[in-house]
Design an enzyme around this catalytic site. Sequence first.
Site, PDB file in Angstrom:
ATOM      1  N   LYS A   1      72.643  59.369 -13.722  1.00 37.94           N
ATOM      2  CA  LYS A   1      71.995  60.374 -13.068  1.00 37.94           C
ATOM      3  C   LYS A   1      72.549  61.862 -13.456  1.00 37.94           C
ATOM      4  O   LYS A   1      71.824  62.693 -13.765  1.00 37.94           O
ATOM      5  CB  LYS A   1      71.733  60.322 -11.371  1.00 37.94           C
TER       6      LYS A   1
ATOM      7  N   GLN B   1      73.438  58.438  -2.503  1.00 39.02           N
ATOM      8  CA  GLN B   1      73.300  57.002  -3.267  1.00 39.02           C
ATOM      9  C   GLN B   1      73.367  55.939  -2.489  1.00 39.02           C
ATOM     10  O   GLN B   1      74.388  55.897  -1.503  1.00 39.02           O
ATOM     11  CB  GLN B   1      74.463  56.666  -4.270  1.00 39.02           C
TER      12      GLN B   1
ATOM     13  N   ASP C   1      64.702  62.447  -3.578  1.00 35.82           N
ATOM     14  CA  ASP C   1      64.707  60.712  -3.604  1.00 35.82           C
ATOM     15  C   ASP C   1      63.166  60.382  -2.959  1.00 35.82           C
ATOM     16  O   ASP C   1      62.652  59.447  -3.296  1.00 35.82           O
ATOM     17  CB  ASP C   1      65.620  59.908  -2.842  1.00 35.82           C
TER      18      ASP C   1
END
Length: 280
Positions: free
Chosen positions: A52, A96, A119
């Site tokens: 990422k 995460q 997200d």
Amino acid sequence: MAMTIDGKAISQRIKDELKEQAAALKKQGIKITLAVIQVGNDPASTVYVRNKKKGCEYIGIESLSYELPEETTQQELLSLIGELNRKEDVSGILVQLPLPAHIDEDKVIRAIDPKKDVDGFHPQSVGALCIGQPGFVSCTPAGIIQLLKRSSIEIAGKECVVLGRSNIVGKPMAVLMLRENATVTIAHSRTRDLKEVTKRADILIAAVGKPKMITADYVKEGAVVIDVGINRDENGKLCGDVDFESVEPLCSAITPVPGGVGPMTIAMLLNNCLESVRMD
């Protein structure tokens, strides 16, 4: 011979488009910053986080990294999220997953400001998706839509079976396919006559997390098969939910693992980072 859908090449095209858009925003004085939080050092999470960050660097997004020890308390994590929510120069926040067992994932997801939820996991983002309102879309399902469209695969009017009902992939995937005018069935571990159900699919999307579960007898001839799974086989080799060797000769198009859906997830996360400044 099935067309192998190259997620690496398609994601690269998307990243190049985003790089141009990010440069144009920069010229207008708009800076994009993604804050990435990782708790503990789960090896798979570390790889994802690294990818990422590399993606951010490539397209010209700044990334702030918070690598917290395993024993970080829930309160400490929530405080950090609160601080990042208040920072005007942070456009997106990504925590995460999975988190250590002592931290409530749901509480953490809800703590992120929906305007920074790149997200697409916040209940507000999910609700907006369900009723067709603007908002962030979960990255893997959004990436699959792009894979299909950019491979010139018709979705409208097709029979689609989504195998798996997770909040991160299965449910949003079904909603997105509906939005593209497919007829959608969600199948799962309790579905009766599963093979009969999956064999109706013109587009079969497998997201069950079971290595090579989908063999040729689950698949209709000429179907498009999208494999979301990332597993290890008995030799420790990366594989998907689909038994590629047995399914590939039967279908019209298929995604490999690795190199199919995976790279698209990061491309769509970067897309959401750009959306975060456009939504303001």
